[in-house]
Each structure stands twice: as C-alpha cells, then as structure tokens.
Design an enzyme around this catalytic site. Structure first.
Site, PDB file in Angstrom:
ATOM      1  N   HIS A 213       0.832  -1.200   0.000  1.00  0.00           N
ATOM      2  CA  HIS A 213       0.000   0.000   0.000  1.00  0.00           C
ATOM      3  C   HIS A 213       0.867   1.250   0.000  1.00  0.00           C
ATOM      4  O   HIS A 213       1.949   1.281   0.601  1.00  0.00           O
ATOM      5  CB  HIS A 213      -0.918   0.009   1.228  1.00  0.00           C
ATOM      6  CG  HIS A 213      -1.955  -1.073   1.182  1.00  0.00           C
ATOM      7  ND1 HIS A 213      -2.975  -1.171   2.083  1.00  0.00           N
ATOM      8  CD2 HIS A 213      -2.125  -2.100   0.301  1.00  0.00           C
ATOM      9  CE1 HIS A 213      -3.737  -2.213   1.784  1.00  0.00           C
ATOM     10  NE2 HIS A 213      -3.243  -2.793   0.709  1.00  0.00           N
TER      11      HIS A 213
ATOM     12  N   GLU B 262       0.486   4.185   1.455  1.00  0.00           N
ATOM     13  CA  GLU B 262       0.725   4.842   2.746  1.00  0.00           C
ATOM     14  C   GLU B 262       1.809   4.095   3.531  1.00  0.00           C
ATOM     15  O   GLU B 262       2.682   4.708   4.142  1.00  0.00           O
ATOM     16  CB  GLU B 262      -0.555   4.882   3.582  1.00  0.00           C
ATOM     17  CG  GLU B 262      -1.761   5.481   2.884  1.00  0.00           C
ATOM     18  CD  GLU B 262      -2.645   4.410   2.263  1.00  0.00           C
ATOM     19  OE1 GLU B 262      -2.123   3.589   1.464  1.00  0.00           O
ATOM     20  OE2 GLU B 262      -3.851   4.390   2.558  1.00  0.00           O
TER      21      GLU B 262
ATOM     22  N   CYS C  27      -3.294   0.485   7.253  1.00  0.00           N
ATOM     23  CA  CYS C  27      -2.652   1.789   7.060  1.00  0.00           C
ATOM     24  C   CYS C  27      -3.225   2.841   8.006  1.00  0.00           C
ATOM     25  O   CYS C  27      -2.500   3.722   8.476  1.00  0.00           O
ATOM     26  CB  CYS C  27      -2.803   2.240   5.612  1.00  0.00           C
ATOM     27  SG  CYS C  27      -1.811   1.259   4.473  1.00  0.00           S
TER      28      CYS C  27
END
Ligand SMILES: [Zn+2]
Length: 289
Positions: free
Chosen positions: A56, A58, A92
C-alpha cells in the site's frame, strides 16, 4: 483550500497513476498515491506497489520516511487508508495513528461497502483532522480507478418507467421485493413536482440530464435535514433505499396538473435501480498486499 494543499494532492494523484499491479491478481486493484508533508516540506511519498508488489502507498511512504518524526504531519492519500488487514499485517489507518500524524486528506473512500468510511472513522476517533480532496481531483481519481470502482457497482441493475396519478396515489414503489424503494409525490406547479422520502434519503442530481451521467449515486448530497426535493421535468432525483447500498435514480419526464390547465394530474418518470455489489469475505478484498 489553499494552493499549497492542492499542490500536494495533485502530486498524490500523479503518483497514483504510476501504481504497479501485482501479478496473479484477478480483481482490479486500486491506483493509489500518498504524500507525507511536515512543516511544509515533503518527507516521503509513494505509489502502490513502489516498495514491493501490492504494498500500500501509505505503508510504503511511512517506511520511506525512516526514523523521521511524523507527529503532526499532513498526509495526502488518494484512497481512504485501509482499516483492517489480516494479522500480522497492520492497517494503514493504524500505521498513521501510530505515527501521530495530524491531518489526513482523502481522495476516494473505499467503495467496498464493508469497509467504506471505516478508515476515516478510525482516524477521526484517534483525533486526526480529516479533509476530502476537491471534486476535480476526485473525478480524476474515479477515471483512473474505473475498473476498481466498477467491481462494486452496477450489479443488480434494473430499470423501468412509471406513469401515475400523484393526487390519487401519491406513493409509488420502485423495484420488486426484496429490493424496493418507496417514493412519494405531490403537486408543485405545472411541469414541477415535489418528491419525498425519509429524511436524509433523497437528493437532487442537479444538472444531470441522463441516468448514465450518474456515476455514483451515493456521492450526492443526502442532507439529513431534508426529506423532499422539488424537481422540474428533466431533473434527476436519487432515492436511497432502506439499505445503504441500494439507490433509485429517477428522471422526471413529465408532470401534468389539473390546477394548471392540463387534462389530468400525472407524473411520468424513468428509473434505474443500482445495487452496489457487496463482496464476500475480507480475504477477497480489493486492497491486498
Ligand atoms: Zn493500506
């Protein structure tokens, strides 16, 4: 919204375009970009898959920031931070909370009805300030993520038309069990009609001219204080069903009124029901590592 914030959101969108799909995945993944800014200076940025396949954005950006203190930082991410991961992975949203970031700007909310707005809630409950990207960038993100978004849409699509006397039978039920939405109508003026639903369950899709122009009916302003809208012929009304994932998109085609010299009281409309697809178990989620 200052130019400064817009600049970073713009950068996050440009990063999203560079996202790399992981091999062997059959559902369309999202394109995501994230930028972390502290005291006006970029600390880190990343796109999905930049650090490793499926990572991901983030998570990758936080890792890229290394040992730097991210407390009070502003994070610009094009997709709502994920809220749940299968252990031992950390979501996240939790990573951002753990870093003590101060503000998060969110582009699109996760379209999966099971996790939609959960990331936002986690951050909100942790005391983090939340802002949305402006509409122009959100529209751009919807285009970039069309395949990702569409997997949750258009299933159960049904359409039809109705013509009835709104004075003698003001309530019209759209759809067939178990997917039904009640609509209520009353006279306004020639060519104009009031439409009613429960509070917060009705919105006018202003300026839209065809049902196809409604991308995401849930994006309209469902004002919790309002239970009616006033529509002209040609206007499009969105009724939200008793379940949050069902919408009736209704285009008012014609309104006749005895009061105004027509030979009968009658409304005619065309409609489409949209049921947002609900995916299966969490393991089948779109945003996987
Ligand atoms: Zn995530």
């Amino acid at each position: 919204m200052t130019d400064e914030h817009y600049k970073w959101m713009r950068k996050a969108v440009d990063l999203a375009v560079q996202s790399i799909s992981e091999p062997g995945r059959d559902d369309p993944p999202p394109a995501v970009g994230a930028v972390i800014v502290k005291d006006g200076i970029e600390v880190a940025s990343a796109f999905r898959g930049q650090c490793a396949a499926g990572n991901h954005a983030e998570k990758c950006a936080i890792e890229s920031a290394g040992e730097r203190d991210l407390s009070g930082a502003v994070v610009y991410t094009t997709l709502e931070p994920c809220s749940r991961r299968n252990a031992p992975k950390v979501a996240c949203a939790q990573r951002l909370i753990d870093q003590g970031v101060g503000t998060v700007y969110i582009g699109l909310y996760d379209p999966n009805p099971k996790i939609y707005r959960e990331g936002w809630k986690m951050l909100r409950d942790a005391g983090i300030s939340l802002r949305d990207f402006p509409a122009d960038l959100r529209n751009e993100l919807r285009e970039i993520n069309a395949a990702f978004l569409n997997q949750y849409r258009s299933n159960g699509k049904a359409s039809g038309s109705a013509t009835f006397d709104y004075v003698h039978s003001p309530i019209f039920t759209i759809g067939e069990p178990p997917v039904v939405i009640d609509t209520k109508w009353s006279h306004a003026a020639s060519g104009v009609i009031h439409a009613y639903s429960e509070r917060g369950q009705i919105a006018l899709a202003r300026y839209a001219e065809s049902l196809d122009e409604i991308d995401d009916p849930s994006a309209m302003d469902f004002n919790p204080d309002k239970h009616s809208v006033t529509a002209n012929e040609g206007n499009i009304i969105i009724f939200r069903g008793p379940r949050e994932n069902i919408y009736a998109i209704v285009k008012v085609e014609q309104v006749l009124s005895l009061d105004r010299g027509d030979d009968r009281n009658e409304v005619a409309f065309t409609y489409e029901i949209r049921t947002i697809n609900i995916k299966g178990p969490l393991d089948g989620l779109s945003e996987q590592e």
